[in-house]
Design a protein around this motif. Structure first.
Motif, PDB file in Angstrom:
ATOM      1  N   GLN A   1      -3.338 -14.153  -0.881  1.00 23.69           N
ATOM      2  CA  GLN A   1      -2.703 -13.170  -1.762  1.00 23.69           C
ATOM      3  C   GLN A   1      -2.771 -11.773  -1.141  1.00 23.69           C
ATOM      4  O   GLN A   1      -1.779 -11.039  -1.120  1.00 23.69           O
ATOM      5  N   THR A   2      -3.921 -11.414  -0.616  1.00 23.24           N
ATOM      6  CA  THR A   2      -4.086 -10.113   0.032  1.00 23.24           C
ATOM      7  C   THR A   2      -3.219 -10.022   1.276  1.00 23.24           C
ATOM      8  O   THR A   2      -2.588  -8.981   1.536  1.00 23.24           O
ATOM      9  N   TYR A   3      -3.162 -11.073   2.050  1.00 26.29           N
ATOM     10  CA  TYR A   3      -2.317 -11.126   3.248  1.00 26.29           C
ATOM     11  C   TYR A   3      -0.850 -10.880   2.886  1.00 26.29           C
ATOM     12  O   TYR A   3      -0.171 -10.085   3.538  1.00 26.29           O
ATOM     13  N   CYS A   4      -0.384 -11.535   1.827  1.00 29.21           N
ATOM     14  CA  CYS A   4       1.012 -11.357   1.401  1.00 29.21           C
ATOM     15  C   CYS A   4       1.277  -9.936   0.947  1.00 29.21           C
ATOM     16  O   CYS A   4       2.340  -9.369   1.238  1.00 29.21           O
ATOM     17  N   GLU A   5       0.323  -9.331   0.246  1.00 31.36           N
ATOM     18  CA  GLU A   5       0.497  -7.948  -0.208  1.00 31.36           C
ATOM     19  C   GLU A   5       0.585  -6.987   0.963  1.00 31.36           C
ATOM     20  O   GLU A   5       1.435  -6.088   0.972  1.00 31.36           O
ATOM     21  N   VAL A   6      -0.259  -7.164   1.959  1.00 33.68           N
ATOM     22  CA  VAL A   6      -0.245  -6.280   3.133  1.00 33.68           C
ATOM     23  C   VAL A   6       1.047  -6.450   3.910  1.00 33.68           C
ATOM     24  O   VAL A   6       1.673  -5.466   4.335  1.00 33.68           O
ATOM     25  N   ARG A   7       1.483  -7.687   4.086  1.00 36.85           N
ATOM     26  CA  ARG A   7       2.733  -7.923   4.823  1.00 36.85           C
ATOM     27  C   ARG A   7       3.934  -7.357   4.068  1.00 36.85           C
ATOM     28  O   ARG A   7       4.856  -6.827   4.679  1.00 36.85           O
ATOM     29  N   ALA A   8       3.916  -7.448   2.736  1.00 37.81           N
ATOM     30  CA  ALA A   8       5.014  -6.919   1.932  1.00 37.81           C
ATOM     31  C   ALA A   8       5.081  -5.393   2.033  1.00 37.81           C
ATOM     32  O   ALA A   8       6.175  -4.816   2.084  1.00 37.81           O
ATOM     33  N   GLU A   9       3.924  -4.728   2.075  1.00 36.92           N
ATOM     34  CA  GLU A   9       3.895  -3.268   2.230  1.00 36.92           C
ATOM     35  C   GLU A   9       4.517  -2.842   3.546  1.00 36.92           C
ATOM     36  O   GLU A   9       5.151  -1.788   3.633  1.00 36.92           O
ATOM     37  N   ARG A  10       4.359  -3.643   4.562  1.00 39.44           N
ATOM     38  CA  ARG A  10       4.925  -3.344   5.882  1.00 39.44           C
ATOM     39  C   ARG A  10       6.375  -3.794   6.018  1.00 39.44           C
ATOM     40  O   ARG A  10       7.012  -3.551   7.036  1.00 39.44           O
ATOM     41  N   GLY A  11       6.865  -4.499   5.013  1.00 40.03           N
ATOM     42  CA  GLY A  11       8.229  -5.013   5.065  1.00 40.03           C
ATOM     43  C   GLY A  11       8.385  -6.210   5.964  1.00 40.03           C
ATOM     44  O   GLY A  11       9.482  -6.507   6.427  1.00 40.03           O
ATOM     45  N   GLU A  12       7.311  -6.916   6.210  1.00 39.30           N
ATOM     46  CA  GLU A  12       7.334  -8.073   7.104  1.00 39.30           C
ATOM     47  C   GLU A  12       7.391  -9.359   6.297  1.00 39.30           C
ATOM     48  O   GLU A  12       6.956  -9.422   5.152  1.00 39.30           O
ATOM     49  N   MET A  13       7.912 -10.402   6.899  1.00 39.37           N
ATOM     50  CA  MET A  13       7.973 -11.717   6.264  1.00 39.37           C
ATOM     51  C   MET A  13       6.586 -12.354   6.283  1.00 39.37           C
ATOM     52  O   MET A  13       5.812 -12.139   7.202  1.00 39.37           O
ATOM     53  N   THR A  14       6.299 -13.127   5.257  1.00 39.43           N
ATOM     54  CA  THR A  14       5.027 -13.845   5.215  1.00 39.43           C
ATOM     55  C   THR A  14       5.267 -15.320   5.492  1.00 39.43           C
ATOM     56  O   THR A  14       6.344 -15.849   5.220  1.00 39.43           O
ATOM     57  N   GLU A  15       4.254 -15.956   6.036  1.00 33.56           N
ATOM     58  CA  GLU A  15       4.349 -17.397   6.265  1.00 33.56           C
ATOM     59  C   GLU A  15       3.886 -18.134   5.013  1.00 33.56           C
ATOM     60  O   GLU A  15       3.278 -17.543   4.115  1.00 33.56           O
ATOM     61  N   SER A  16       4.164 -19.406   4.952  1.00 31.72           N
ATOM     62  CA  SER A  16       3.771 -20.190   3.786  1.00 31.72           C
ATOM     63  C   SER A  16       2.258 -20.378   3.774  1.00 31.72           C
ATOM     64  O   SER A  16       1.571 -20.163   4.774  1.00 31.72           O
ATOM     65  N   PHE A  17       1.749 -20.786   2.623  1.00 31.84           N
ATOM     66  CA  PHE A  17       0.305 -21.006   2.502  1.00 31.84           C
ATOM     67  C   PHE A  17      -0.153 -22.102   3.450  1.00 31.84           C
ATOM     68  O   PHE A  17      -1.239 -22.005   4.033  1.00 31.84           O
ATOM     69  N   ASP A  18       0.673 -23.136   3.627  1.00 31.40           N
ATOM     70  CA  ASP A  18       0.318 -24.223   4.548  1.00 31.40           C
ATOM     71  C   ASP A  18       0.142 -23.713   5.974  1.00 31.40           C
ATOM     72  O   ASP A  18      -0.761 -24.137   6.690  1.00 31.40           O
ATOM     73  N   GLU A  19       1.019 -22.806   6.395  1.00 29.14           N
ATOM     74  CA  GLU A  19       0.917 -22.239   7.738  1.00 29.14           C
ATOM     75  C   GLU A  19      -0.269 -21.281   7.840  1.00 29.14           C
ATOM     76  O   GLU A  19      -0.906 -21.170   8.883  1.00 29.14           O
ATOM     77  N   PHE A  20      -0.554 -20.574   6.753  1.00 32.73           N
ATOM     78  CA  PHE A  20      -1.657 -19.617   6.728  1.00 32.73           C
ATOM     79  C   PHE A  20      -3.017 -20.307   6.674  1.00 32.73           C
ATOM     80  O   PHE A  20      -4.021 -19.739   7.109  1.00 32.73           O
TER      81      PHE A  20
END
Length: 82
Positions: A55-74
């Protein structure tokens, strides 16, 4: 840092002791030590920690405007980080 390492340490300490009985210091894992400092804080299991980390990883990536990987990949990297 873990219970397994602590049991090995205790075993080897007893092997090195020349006098019997041996008075050893109190030994505890890192988790037990942290819990003794803040007993009201709940210790999460590894699965809950992985979800919180993702969840924290997705929030940080969203702030940077970057795409996030799926939970399975993470999941692989999340286990390494933890």
């Amino acid at each position: 840092p873990s219970k397994r390492a602590l049991s090995f340490f205790r075993h080897h300490l007893s092997q090195l002791a020349t006098a019997r009985p041996l008075f050893a210091p109190r030994m505890e894992t890192v988790s037990e030590f942290m819990h003794s400092l803040q007993p009201q804080v709940q210790i999460l299991d590894k699965t809950a920690l992985l979800f919180k980390l993702y969840q924290t990883y997705c929030e940080v990536r969203a702030e940077r405007g970057e795409m996030t990987e799926s939970f399975d990949e993470f999941l692989y990297w999340g286990n390494i980080i933890l």
